[in-house]
Structures are given as structure tokens and as C-alpha cells.
Design a protein around this motif. Structure first.
Motif, mmCIF file in Angstrom:
data_model
loop_
_atom_site.group_PDB
_atom_site.id
_atom_site.type_symbol
_atom_site.label_atom_id
_atom_site.label_comp_id
_atom_site.label_asym_id
_atom_site.label_seq_id
_atom_site.Cartn_x
_atom_site.Cartn_y
_atom_site.Cartn_z
ATOM 1 N N GLY A 64 0.775 -1.230 0.000
ATOM 2 C CA GLY A 64 0.000 0.000 0.000
ATOM 3 C C GLY A 64 0.805 1.277 0.000
ATOM 4 O O GLY A 64 0.223 2.368 0.012
ATOM 5 N N GLU A 65 2.129 1.207 -0.034
ATOM 6 C CA GLU A 65 2.938 2.414 -0.056
ATOM 7 C C GLU A 65 4.310 2.107 -0.639
ATOM 8 O O GLU A 65 4.715 0.955 -0.731
ATOM 9 N N LEU A 66 4.993 3.204 -1.029
ATOM 10 C CA LEU A 66 6.329 3.095 -1.592
ATOM 11 C C LEU A 66 7.337 3.605 -0.560
ATOM 12 O O LEU A 66 7.285 4.769 -0.153
ATOM 13 N N SER A 67 8.238 2.731 -0.149
ATOM 14 C CA SER A 67 9.269 3.138 0.793
ATOM 15 C C SER A 67 10.402 3.828 0.044
ATOM 16 O O SER A 67 10.461 3.813 -1.192
ATOM 17 N N ASP A 68 11.313 4.434 0.802
ATOM 18 C CA ASP A 68 12.469 5.082 0.169
ATOM 19 C C ASP A 68 13.322 4.063 -0.580
ATOM 20 O O ASP A 68 13.868 4.358 -1.647
ATOM 21 N N ALA A 69 13.412 2.854 -0.008
ATOM 22 C CA ALA A 69 14.179 1.798 -0.689
ATOM 23 C C ALA A 69 13.506 1.413 -2.004
ATOM 24 O O ALA A 69 14.186 1.154 -3.009
ATOM 25 N N ASP A 70 12.176 1.377 -2.004
ATOM 26 C CA ASP A 70 11.450 1.066 -3.243
ATOM 27 C C ASP A 70 11.687 2.142 -4.296
ATOM 28 O O ASP A 70 11.863 1.840 -5.481
ATOM 29 N N VAL A 71 11.677 3.385 -3.865
ATOM 30 C CA VAL A 71 11.893 4.491 -4.805
ATOM 31 C C VAL A 71 13.292 4.396 -5.413
ATOM 32 O O VAL A 71 13.476 4.574 -6.626
ATOM 33 N N LYS A 72 14.287 4.096 -4.592
ATOM 34 C CA LYS A 72 15.658 3.942 -5.106
ATOM 35 C C LYS A 72 15.753 2.766 -6.066
ATOM 36 O O LYS A 72 16.420 2.838 -7.101
#
Length: 939
Positions: free
Chosen positions: A507-515
Motif C-alpha cells: 500500500g505504499e512506496l518506501s524510500d528503498a522502493d523508490v531507489k
């Protein structure tokens, strides 16, 4: 560590080896059973520690012809001899051993006490002797009990080694051995012996590196493991130990051939181990961590060995295949862990070979066709084709497509497409009679899979990431596969979308996912526009679901949990505020439109107003909170949006333009934003999401007018006998009216127009009654002023209404007067002097008739006067008719009058009425003079 090899004595005899169980013979030597306490008779053997069975050695051929006893002993080693105190321990059962320990300890203490008393004669010396002898007895007891695990391990070893066929080992008998000596299977010495026996057995079952698996190894190992009762973690550790031995032997070998053999041995170990432990092998067997191998190398080991086993199984199937054989093949495939895709490719090598034969034959025909002496050959030599005839049906054509797919798959099996293969594929397409679209579709499907695989390897292996130019790397990959770069871009987008869907699974994008997504985007060279579209589609779709759930919760269900979910989705999915608001606006406007449809379909104005009131409440209690949660703001304070200079200037001008309207219209005063209204509203309703683009202006103003009438007239309730009761509403309803204007997206000017139009309508209805006769008297003016104050219409617009009514009445009267001939030019001039707009009240045709009638009167007056300026200039200008057309009317009337006069004169001449003839001649002369004169003339 190398497995054992045994050099047998000359008394050993040879025998054949069983086909299914193991390379062990079925001989019946003396076996150690749990009930026996004496060791069986033994053969004298010489024991050494040779290489593992997977290690090729010059003595392999001689080992294959070893005697039965030698083969058995070479697996588990020779039987272990008991030394020292161990035979005594072996002869004692646990209860007897306990009793013996007690007796020894007690006897030692007693003997020491007696000896000390006898020699020293004192009690202290007796006790000292007892202590010394007790310590010696305790040491003996400790040594006795400490050797129990070693004796148990030796008995276990001798029990297993005593079988010619290790498959005959029984779990119950091994448990009985442990019970006999009173040890646990988890005891370090006993467990180590179990592991060593298992390790030796697995090493002996696996064939040497140059030999293929026979197919029964997994079942044999599993059965032996169950018989030993060894736990999976301990057994897996032995598999890893065998792998270490193979790696050490690989380093010791040093030559290329030996390296290949050891690699194959390791691959067989990996494959057999994965089948022995099943799904648990992923964490019980850390091949990657210990031996630094990749997932793909493990998969290749499993795939290649499974293919060899299945190919061996296929060789046993003849042409007369039956149902049982097919079932057996399927069972073997599943037991070998051979996927359908790999299985499909396993049986296709022969198919590709046959296709190569066809292509070679076709190449030969093409060469003959292009031969220098081709004219001397028999006619019809050329490329072959199976198009038509037997292969004209769809089913046969599907078979040809399948063969073409097989060849394309084989052409890409090396991970690249050679130019020669491209030419062969074109020939094969022509031979099979496939169309361009069909062949390209098959090639695209196969190549796409290969491209995905190579791309995955390049990403996981790090080759793409370290490349100086990612675009050049991908372009080179497309060229190697002869793959369309545009299709590659579509695959890149699909991969990114899949990765994005995986990242937002929670349900959300973490900073690690964004990287991670940024890294993938850079490696795959995906444009920013494509990224934004993917996020808008996937993240936006998830956010839209959250918004719809929040909206569906209704006025009472929009609680803190729902608000948290909205905030988490709005900010956790990394959506821009504009994108989030756009998604929310779309969902909210659908609900607004639903309320509007209900309001339209209502039976009366009161019911329609109630539906609009529900929409207002929904906007205030749900939508306003939703917008605040998306923005991360508080809904209690209205946020100040930045306004551009041009927009602010335009807004200020509109507010200044409407200021008088707000002050003059009574209904507008109650709607105009102010401190009192803000206090009544409490929470300001949002206005960013509205129906401005969903409904036409006419419909929005009609809805606003409906609720305005509801605020002005109140709620009407019908009662029996056709009567009705009207309940007046207080000014609080205008609070909701203001919010309704925001929901409908009405501007200040549009709202003012609605209020003014409604006031004009009410004033007009009463003014038309008052001015029914079209006469505006002083009493009527006073009466109209009173009505104006009641409806709250500004004086300016009231005067327009009055003027419009009186003008309409006057126009009707003037039309009637002109039609009946009661209006002349003198009266027209008087009306114009009174500022009456003749043009708008009298039609052009009637004005032309009035001019014609006036000219006719001039000709019939008998005065002889004709003023050209008056007739040709002033009168057309006053009547606003065309001057040239007016002049033509005058001439036409003059000619008509002249003609009639001459006819009358001739008639009178025939009657000999000279006076009449003279009069008509003079009249005709006067008319001709009037038409020709350019100045005033008098008759």
C-alpha cells in the motif's frame, strides 16, 4: 576426505550385483543384531582410504569386479574391533552396568577401608584407604560409562557394515541398538557415526562424474536416511560435506578433463540433494553461500540432470506405446522435477535435426536451380514448398507453425541469433508457406522470451549496471537477437510496471522502493513520460480504490481509520498533489452527479432541494475532510491557495463589479461570505472539486435556482383534500446555498445573475398586472416602487422591466394604429420627440406603408405643393427606411396617378365634358411637374 576402498583377501568369492537396489551384492554374512552380545566371525581385510566414487581412478574397472564382501566393506569400512574395557561394556546391559558400577564403587570403598584398617590399625587410616580406593573405583566406573557411546557407535557401524545390501537396514533395529546401550541418537559420538555412515552411503550411490544417474539414487538415499533415522539438518550437512570434498578434489586434479568430471559430479550432487530434501532444500542446502554459485547454475544442474534421466527413460519406449507407459513417463517427469517447458525442449533436438536436413535439401535444390547448366536439367528444379494439398487444412498448418516455433526456439538457444539462422528461418517460412504476419508473430513471441531472459541475466549479474552506456548495451542486445527496439521498450515498460506493482503490494512506496525503481528506470532507459504514466495508472489505481472506499463509507463512516488510510495512500504512494486531487476529483464528481440525477428526477421542488441538501452535507462532512487528508492539512482552516497576479487582478475586478449587486439584492446579502456566515458554517466546505466541467451552465444555474426558491418560499407539505402547508425557512438555509454554489462551480457573476434574474421574474409578474393597460401613472409608479422593495430588485433593473413592459404595450398599440390608418407623420414626429423608439415598436413594413400612405395624401391634397427635401430625405430618415426605395415608391405612385388621370380625361372627352377634361389635364400636368421638379412648386 576420501571414501574407503578395500583390498580383499584371496578367500573372497565374486557374485553379480543387483540391478535396482545398489552396487551391493546379496550375500548373507553374520549380522549383528540387538539381541546378540558376541561379535560375529570376521574376515581379515586390509583397509585404506581411496578417492570418492565421483573421482575417476585407474582402478574403476577392477573395482567393478570386486567381490561382494569387498564392495560392502569399501562403502562403510571394516568392522570395528572393541579394545580395552569396551568388550566388557558391550557385554553389560544398562541395568547390569549400573549395578556393576555400584558394586565396583562400593567394593573399592570397602576394600580400601579394610586395607587401611588392617595396615594402619586406626580408623582415620581406614577412611583414607576407603577414599583412595573409592576414587580409583570411581575412575573405573567413569571409564566404564564413558566408553558406552563409543561401544554403541561401534555396534551401529558393525550392524550397518554387516549387510551386503544397506537397503536391508531397519530403523527399529538401530533404535534397539541405542536402547541396548542406553544412549540417545542425539549423543555426539552416536550421531557422528550416523552422519558418517550416511555420508559414505551417499558418496557410494552417486555415480562417477563421467556416468549419468540411473534414476533410483534418490529413492535409495531417502530409504537409507529413513532407516538410519538421521535428521534432515544432519543429513543435509553431509551433502554439503560431500560437495566440499568434490571441490577439494577439483583443486587437486588441476587438469581440464578432471575439472569437467568434478563439475559434473557436483551437478549430480546438487540435483540428487534437491530431490532428497524437496522444498526444504532451499534453506537446508546453502549452495550459493558456501560454494559461491548462482541461482542459474543451480537451475542448470537440476535441469541438465533431469533432462538426461528423462531422455534415458524415453529410450525404453518403443513404437508400440501404451497408456501405462505414458502414465509412467508423466510420473517420471514429475519425480525428476522436469518442467513442461524444459521437457518440450528435450524432445525437440531430433526435430531440429530433421528440419536442418530439409533446409540442406532445399539449399541443394536452390544451388541446382542457379547452376550454370540449369537449362540442361529436368524442368521443375527449385525450392520446395508444402503449401497446399495435405497441409491446406488449419490443423496441418498449426503443425507447421509449431515446427517453425521449434526451429526459432532452437536458433535462439545460445542466447543470440546468428545471421545464418535468420536466412534459414526465411527459407523455412517459404517452405511451410507461412505468411509474413504469422511468421513474425511466432518469432516475436519466442524472441521476447529470450530477450527477457538475457535482460534478467544482465541485471542480476550486474553487467547492465556497470555498462558505460545502458542504451548502447540494450541496443547491442537487440541487435544480437535481431529484436525490434520498440518491442524492447514495451518489455521495459512492462517490467517496470511489474516491479512497481510489487513495491506497492503493502500500500505504499518506501524510500528503498523508490531507489530500486529509479535504478531500474536508469538501467532500462525508460522515459520520464512513461514513468509518470505507469505511476498514474498503477499507484493512481490503488489510490482511487482507497478514495472510493473512503467515499463509500458515507457521512457517518468517515472516521479516523479511514482518514489514516487516505493519508497513507496519498503520501505513501508518492503521488503528486495534482495527481491525487485529480483522482479524488473524478471519484467525488461521480457521486455529485448521482445526487444531481436524483434531484432532477424528484417529484417536486421540495424533494429536489432535499437531495441537493444531502449533496451539500456530503461535501462538507466527507469531501472536505478527504481533500484535507490528501493535502495533509486541517479541514478546520481554509487553506490559502497561491494566486497569480493576473488572476488576482481579475478576481478583484469581478468583486468590485459585483459589490453593488451584493448590497442591493436582499437574497444575495444572506449568501455573501462574511463573519456571520462563517460562524454558521463552522467548517468551510471545499470548493476545488466541483461540477463546472460536468454540467452545462444552464443546468447548474437551474439547480442553484431550485434551492434558492426553496430558501425563499420554504418547504411545502401537502395535506388531504388538496390543501398544502408552507413552512418558512430561516436564513440558515442560505448557508447551504452558498456551499451549493461552490459545488456547482458557479462564479460570483453567475450567482448574481441567478439572484437578479429571480428577482426580475418576481417583479415582472406583478408589474405586468399593474401595467396591463400600458399606461404609467403616478399611482402605478408608487405601487411598482413598493413591489420593487419587496422583491429586493435594484432600481436600475426595475426601471428596465417597467420600460420593457410599457414599450411592449405601446408597440402593440402603435402597430394597431398604423394598421388602421390612425397614425400620421405628425404623430410619428411627436413620439420621436418623446424619445419613443419607433424602429423597435413599428415594423419596417408598416413604416413603409405609412410613408406610402403619406405620399398618396400629398398627391390627393389638390394643393399642388411638393417638397422634395421633405419627401426624399426627412420622411425616410424619420421612418428609418431606405431613401432610394422611398423615392421609387414616390415615382411609382406618380406614374399610377398620371395614368389614371389621362384615362379619366379621355373618358370625359368622349362625353364632351370639356371642363372635366381640362381639370384632369391640368392635374396630370401638375403630377408630372411634381415628379420632375427639383425645388418647391405651387400649382
Amino acid at each position: 576426505m576420501n571414501p574407503l576402498s578395500v583390498t580383499p583377501s584371496s578367500s573372497s568369492s565374486s557374485s553379480s550385483t543387483p540391478a535396482l537396489l545398489s552396487p551391493f551384492i546379496n550375500q548373507s554374512p553374520l549380522r549383528l543384531t540387538p539381541s546378540s552380545l558376541s561379535l560375529p566371525s570376521r574376515r581379515r581385510v586390509r583397509v585404506s582410504f581411496p578417492r570418492n566414487s565421483a573421482d575417476p581412478s585407474p582402478s574403476d574397472d577392477s573395482a567393478a569386479s570386486a567381490t561382494p564382501s569387498t564392495t560392502t566393506t569399501s562403502v562403510f569400512g571394516e568392522r570395528k574391533e572393541l579394545t580395552g574395557i569396551q568388550p566388557l561394556v558391550d557385554s553389560l546391559s544398562p541395568p547390569l552396568r549400573l549395578a556393576s558400577s555400584t558394586v565396583i564403587l562400593a567394593g573399592a570403598v570397602a576394600a580400601g577401608y579394610g586395607l587401611g584398617l588392617r595396615l594402619g590399625g586406626t580408623r582415620n587410616l581406614a577412611l583414607g584407604g576407603a577414599a583412595v580406593m573409592g576414587a580409583a573405583g570411581g575412575a573405573m566406573v567413569y571409564a566404564l560409562n564413558a566408553s558406552v557411546p563409543e561401544v554403541a557407535a561401534a555396534s551401529l557401524h558393525n550392524y550397518v557394515a554387516g549387510f551386503d545390501d544397506p537397503g536391508a537396514v531397519k530403523k527399529e533395529e538401530i533404535e534397539q541398538i541405542a536402547k541396548k546401550y542406553g544412549v540417545s541418537k542425539t549423543d555426539q559420538v552416536f550421531s557422528a557415526e550416523l552422519s558418517e555412515l550416511y555420508c559414505r552411503f551417499v558418496s557410494s550411490v552417486l555415480p562417477p562424474g563421467s556416468e549419468d544417474l540411473k534414476g533410483n539414487e534418490v529413492e535409495t538415499i531417502i530409504n537409507f536416511k529413513k532407516a538410519l533415522g538421521i535428521d534432515d539438518p544432519d543429513a543435509a550437512a553431509m551433502h554439503m560435506e560431500i560437495g566440499r570434498r568434490i571441490f577439494r578434489q577439483r583443486l587437486e586434479t588441476g587438469d581440464r578433463d578432471g575439472d569437467v568430471e568434478q563439475r559434473r559430479a557436483f551437478q549430480k550432487l546438487v540435483y540428487v540433494s534437491s530431490l532428497v530434501f524437496g522444498e526444504a532444500s532451499s534453506f537446508l542446502l546453502p549452495w550459493k553461500r558456501v560454494f559461491k554459485v548462482t541461482d542459474s547454475q543451480v537451475e542448470i544442474s537440476i535441469r541438465d540432470n533431469a533432462q538426461r534421466l528423462y531422455a534415458s527413460k524415453l529410450k525404453s519406449v518403443g513404437k508400440d506405446i501404451d497408456v501405462e507407459q505414458l502414465v509412467s513417463l508423466r510420473e517420471s517427469q514429475l519425480s525428476y522435477r522436469l518442467s513442461d517447458e524444459v521437457l518440450y525442449s528435450t524432445g525437440l533436438k531430433q526435430v531440429v535435426e530433421e528440419i536442418d536436413v530439409i533446409l540442406a535439401f532445399n539449399d541443394g535444390l536452390i544451388s541446382l536451380k542457379n547452376h550454370a547448366d540449369a537449362d540442361r536439367f529436368a524442368r521443375g528444379v527449385g525450392p520446395v514448398s508444402v503449401l497446399g494439398g495435405e497441409y491446406a487444412s488449419d490443423r496441418k498448418m498449426d503443425d507447421l507453425k509449431l515446427l517453425y516455433r521449434v526451429y526459432v526456439t532452437d536458433a535462439l538457444s545460445s542466447g543470440r541469433m546468428e545471421d545464418s539462422k535468420v536466412a534459414s528461418m526465411n527459407q523455412l517460412k517459404n517452405i511451410f508457406g507461412l505468411g509474413k504476419r504469422e511468421s513474425e508473430a511466432i518469432t516475436l513471441e519466442v524472441t521476447s522470451k529470450v530477450y527477457r531472459k538475457r535482460l534478467s541475466q544482465a541485471v542480476s549479474g550486474g553487467d547492465l549496471e556497470v555498462a558505460d552506456s545502458k542504451a548502447a548495451f540494450l541496443q547491442n542486445l537487440c541487435e544480437e537477437l535481431h529484436f525490434d527496439p520498440l518491442k524492447a521498450k514495451e518489455i521495459h515498460e512492462e517490467i517496470y510496471r511489474q516491479k512497481l506493482q510489487q513495491c506497492i503490494a503493502d500500500g505504499e512506496l518506501s524510500d528503498a522502493d523508490v531507489k530500486s525503481l529509479l535504478r531500474l528506470r536508469v538501467m532500462l532507459c525508460i522515459p520520464e513520460q512513461t514513468i509518470e504514466a505507469a505511476h498514474a495508472d498503477i499507484c493512481g489505481g490503488l489510490f482511487e480504490k482507497v478514495v472510493k472506499d473512503a467515499i463509500a463509507s458515507g457521512i457517518d463512516g468517515y472516521d479516523m481509520d479511514v482518514r489514516k488510510a487516505v493519508r497513507k495512500a496519498a503520501h505513501g504512494l508518492k503521488l503528486s498533489r495534482e495527481a491525487a486531487m485529480s483522482i479524488a476529483s473524478k471519484a467525488v464528481r461521480k457521486i455529485f452527479v448521482t445526487y444531481v440525477k436524483r434531484a432532477r428526477s424528484s417529484d417536486n421542488r421540495t424533494e429536489s432541494a432535499k437531495e441537493l441538501k444531502k449533496m451539500i452535507a456530503f461535501n462538507s462532512l466527507v469531501v472536505t475532510e478527504l481533500v484535507a487528508d490528501i493535502k495533509g492539512e486541517s479541514s478546520d482552516i481554509k487553506p490559502e491557495e497561491p494566486v497569480k497576479v493576473e488572476e488576482k487582478k481579475q478576481v478583484d475586478e469581478e468583486d468590485e463589479w459585483d459589490e453593488e449587486e451584493w448590497e442591493s439584492l436582499e437574497s444575495l446579502k444572506k449568501v455573501k461570505p462574511g463573519k456571520e456566515l462563517d460562524a454558521k458554517i463552522g467548517k468551510p466546505g471545499q470548493s476545488e472539486i466541483n461540477l463546472k466541467d460536468d454540467l452545462p451552465l444552464r443546468e447548474r444555474t437551474d439547480l442553484y435556482k431550485t434551492y434558492l426558491l426553496y430558501c425563499l418560499t420554504g418547504e411545502v407539505t401537502r395535506i388531504p383534500f388538496g390543501a398544502q402547508i408552507t413552512t418558512k425557512k430561516d436564513d440558515s438555509e442560505f448557508v447551504f446555498l452558498s456551499q451549493l454554489g461552490n459545488i456547482l462551480g458557479l462564479t460570483v457573476k453567475e450567482i448574481v445573475d441567478v439572484h437578479r434574474g429571480l428577482a426580475e421574474q418576481a417583479f415582472r409578474q406583478q408589474a405586468e398586472v399593474i401595467l396591463a393597460d400600458g399606461q404609467l401613472t403616478k399611482a402605478k409608479v408608487e405601487q411598482l416602487d413598493e413591489v420593487q422593495k419587496q422583491v429586493g430588485l435594484p432600481a436600475e433593473y426595475a426601471q428596465k422591466v417597467i420600460k420593457n413592459i410599457t414599450t411592449t404595450k405601446m408597440a402593440a398599440a402603435l402597430e394597431t394604429a398604423v394598421a388602421r390608418g390612425r397614425l400620421n407623420m405628425k404623430q410619428i414626429r411627436e413620439l420621436k420627440e418623446a424619445n419613443v423608439e419607433i424602429d423597435s415598436m413599428i415594423s419596417e413594413k408598416l413604416r413603409e406603408n405609412l410613408f406610402k400612405k403619406t405620399i398618396d395624401e400629398i398627391f390627393s391634397s389638390g394643393t399642388g405643393e411638393f417638397d422634395e427635401v421633405e419627401v426624399y430625405e426627412k420622411m425616410p430618415a424619420e421612418l428609418n427606411i431606405n431613401a432610394d426605395k422611398a423615392k421609387g415608391v414616390v415615382h411609382e405612385l406618380a406614374r399610377s396617378r398620371l395614368s389614371n388621370s389621362l384615362i379619366q380625361a379621355v373618358a370625359l372627352l368622349r362625353q364632351r365634358n370639356r371642363a372635366g377634361v381640362v381639370w384632369f389635364l391640368n392635374y396630370s400636368h401638375l403630377i408630372s411637374l411634381q415628379c420632375s421638379q427639383t425645388s418647391k412648386s405651387t400649382w
